[in-house]
Design a protein around this motif. Structure first.
Motif, short mmCIF file in Angstrom:
data_model
loop_
_atom_site.label_atom_id
_atom_site.label_comp_id
_atom_site.label_asym_id
_atom_site.label_seq_id
_atom_site.Cartn_x
_atom_site.Cartn_y
_atom_site.Cartn_z
N ILE A 135 -9.60 3.88 2.24
CA ILE A 135 -8.50 4.29 1.95
C ILE A 135 -8.02 6.12 1.67
O ILE A 135 -7.35 7.53 1.58
CB ILE A 135 -7.41 3.62 0.87
N HIS A 136 -9.00 6.39 0.17
CA HIS A 136 -9.16 7.42 -0.47
C HIS A 136 -9.45 8.97 0.44
O HIS A 136 -9.59 10.03 0.78
CB HIS A 136 -10.25 7.54 -1.13
N ARG A 137 -10.68 8.43 1.53
CA ARG A 137 -11.12 9.85 3.05
C ARG A 137 -9.50 9.42 4.01
O ARG A 137 -10.14 10.50 5.15
CB ARG A 137 -12.24 9.10 2.80
N ILE B 59 -9.00 -0.55 0.13
CA ILE B 59 -9.13 -0.22 -0.66
C ILE B 59 -10.17 -0.24 -1.24
O ILE B 59 -11.10 -1.17 -1.67
CB ILE B 59 -8.59 -0.94 -1.57
N PRO B 60 -11.12 0.65 -1.56
CA PRO B 60 -11.92 0.54 -2.61
C PRO B 60 -11.76 0.02 -3.67
O PRO B 60 -10.89 0.36 -4.61
CB PRO B 60 -12.33 2.52 -2.79
N ARG B 61 -13.02 -0.95 -3.59
CA ARG B 61 -13.12 -1.53 -5.36
C ARG B 61 -14.36 -0.59 -6.43
O ARG B 61 -15.48 0.23 -5.47
CB ARG B 61 -13.70 -2.88 -5.09
N PHE B 62 -14.12 -0.62 -7.16
CA PHE B 62 -15.14 0.44 -8.41
C PHE B 62 -15.46 -0.78 -9.29
O PHE B 62 -16.14 -0.60 -10.31
CB PHE B 62 -14.31 1.16 -9.01
N GLU C 254 -12.75 -10.19 -6.75
CA GLU C 254 -12.89 -9.94 -5.28
C GLU C 254 -11.75 -9.49 -4.75
O GLU C 254 -12.26 -9.25 -3.36
CB GLU C 254 -13.20 -11.88 -4.99
N SER C 255 -11.43 -9.70 -5.09
CA SER C 255 -9.60 -9.01 -3.86
C SER C 255 -8.59 -8.54 -5.04
O SER C 255 -8.57 -8.76 -6.28
CB SER C 255 -8.73 -10.10 -3.00
N LEU C 256 -7.64 -8.23 -4.18
CA LEU C 256 -6.24 -7.43 -5.33
C LEU C 256 -4.91 -8.44 -4.00
O LEU C 256 -5.60 -9.51 -3.16
CB LEU C 256 -5.84 -6.40 -4.87
N ILE D 140 0.25 -6.03 -4.38
CA ILE D 140 -0.78 -4.92 -4.92
C ILE D 140 -1.28 -3.96 -3.94
O ILE D 140 -1.57 -2.61 -3.80
CB ILE D 140 -2.02 -5.44 -5.91
N ALA E 220 0.82 -1.65 -2.14
CA ALA E 220 1.89 -0.89 -2.79
C ALA E 220 0.84 0.56 -2.60
O ALA E 220 0.73 2.21 -3.09
CB ALA E 220 1.36 -1.12 -3.90
N VAL E 221 -0.76 0.13 -3.15
CA VAL E 221 -2.18 1.08 -3.34
C VAL E 221 -2.20 2.37 -1.05
O VAL E 221 -2.32 3.08 -1.90
CB VAL E 221 -3.62 0.33 -3.53
N ASP F 62 1.02 4.12 -1.16
CA ASP F 62 0.87 5.43 -2.02
C ASP F 62 -0.78 6.28 -1.21
O ASP F 62 -0.35 7.37 -1.39
CB ASP F 62 0.07 4.89 -3.56
N ASN F 63 -1.15 5.52 -0.87
CA ASN F 63 -2.33 6.94 -0.41
C ASN F 63 -2.25 7.28 0.88
O ASN F 63 -2.17 8.64 1.60
CB ASN F 63 -3.85 6.22 0.17
#
Lengths: 250, 250
Positions: free
Chosen positions: B188-190, B222-225, B229-231, B235, B238-239, B242-243
């Protein structure tokens, strides 16, 4: 079979005072216990159902302790969540060691998070976003509270916590960016974050306290596109971490 | 003073069946009731403490009904949350009308969200991000559940909900982008989101069901850094919102 005294001891660890006296806490449920066994926490006792013992047969040789097989009924007596009746571990708490942001690292700071579910969720979010250290006010709910441990979904085993007097802690930091979530701060969609620093999240009702707020070098805000007055502490932490990871200067 | 029958009726609205039979639900607590009075919901009865009545003195002339002052004890008897003892309203439920994404609008779709706290949080998030319509599977927890209403922190009064058979609903949509949150989708960041569309969020344990997933035109993640395992469902919503707001093509 668990003795009356064992059951009594395990249940007494529901209380912060008893956990501190015994330097021990409990971890319940299959998922959390499996993550625990993969961590550097020291397990003192592990009580498991026969099914759980068999399903994870390959694990037991590697452990420095022998799991004790107990019946469902006993597991339910010592567990706080009726669904978590596969395993219960008694675990040694860790020393409360100071945590600092290293070069290239962001550390989360919690100013007085009171709700166990919120703290657990925040630990899980930190783990998702690769933040491995959280510093909290002494007034923040105890990370070893069973509701916190449960809400982390296993992430408690990977995120280190440090409880301290925040004003002392922040007063010692020099030349580092300290971001704080406030209403009316800079829009996080437009911030380019540096590689290292701290992000402070405030209390559920009152936000960041005045004493802690004095140390904030950058006031930041999640932009609002609708009408709701606020977001909850866990949600706000996730959105800020997502923006941090998305927009870090490299 | 509340009669035994009034107390019995209000308490019966804790149950979905009774709410549906009476087409009524309850709203509790000062904040939620004040937001309610600002909305187009039809209030049938309003029971308030003397303090709440006096503090909001200017409001009462504008209402088509007279609030009834009752004592704290009675308010506690009809409220599900002991802290919410300022006001309780009995409110008419709205018709279950179809909701569609208009030009320039994103609509949230929930595939089987079961936890009342999660649904309430998601409604609050939608309200923050300016999403005013949510479409849900019939299996999603009832929006008029008191725990949902409470968790929305007043946002229930601004976000419209439509419960339906999702495969029927999605089958009728034509030429529109339908985003769905999956593991292994596009980061989703891209993504540059279009101006209009739908975003589907899945069930807490199982994600988006296979039948519903067939209608998704864009799988997003949602990319994981880190390692978690999950959100949780709130949460993740919301993420993603926001994106969406950060990165909509204009």
């Amino acid at each position: 079979m668990l003795s009356k005294n064992q059951i009594k001891y395990i249940n007494s660890l529901q209380l912060k005072k008893t956990r501190q006296e015994n330097q021990a806490f409990i971890v319940e449920g299959a998922k959390s216990v499996l993550e625990l066994l993969n961590s550097d926490f020291e397990v003192q006792n592990l009580y498991v159902s026969e099914d759980f013992y068999k399903e994870n047969n390959l694990l037991w040789d590697k452990q420095p302790f022998a799991p004790e097989i107990v019946n469902q009924n006993d597991l339910e007596k010592v567990g706080s969540f009726s669904s978590n009746n596969a395993a219960v571990a008694v675990v040694k708490t860790k020393e409360n060691r100071e945590l600092l942001a290293e070069e290239g690292e962001f550390v989360l700071i919690l100013d007085d998070i009171r709700d166990p579910g919120n703290l657990g969720t925040i630990i899980r979010i930190a783990d998702w976003y690769g933040i491995s250290k959280i510093v909290c006010t002494n007034s923040t709910v105890d990370m070893y509270n069973p509701k916190v441990i449960s809400a982390t979904m296993g992430s408690f085993s990977r995120v280190s916590m440090f409880y301290t007097d925040l004003t002392d802690f922040l007063g010692k930091l020099k030349d580092i960016n300290i971001y704080g979530a406030f209403l009316g701060g800079e829009n996080i969609h437009r911030i380019s974050f540096p590689a290292s620093g701290y992000i402070i999240m405030g209390n559920e009702s009152n936000g960041i306290s005045e004493e802690v707020g004095r140390f904030v070098t950058h006031r930041i805000t999640i932009p609002r596109f609708g009408v709701a007055e606020s977001l909850n502490a866990g949600i706000a932490t996730a959105v800020i971490c997502d923006n941090l990871r998305r927009n870090t200067a490299r």
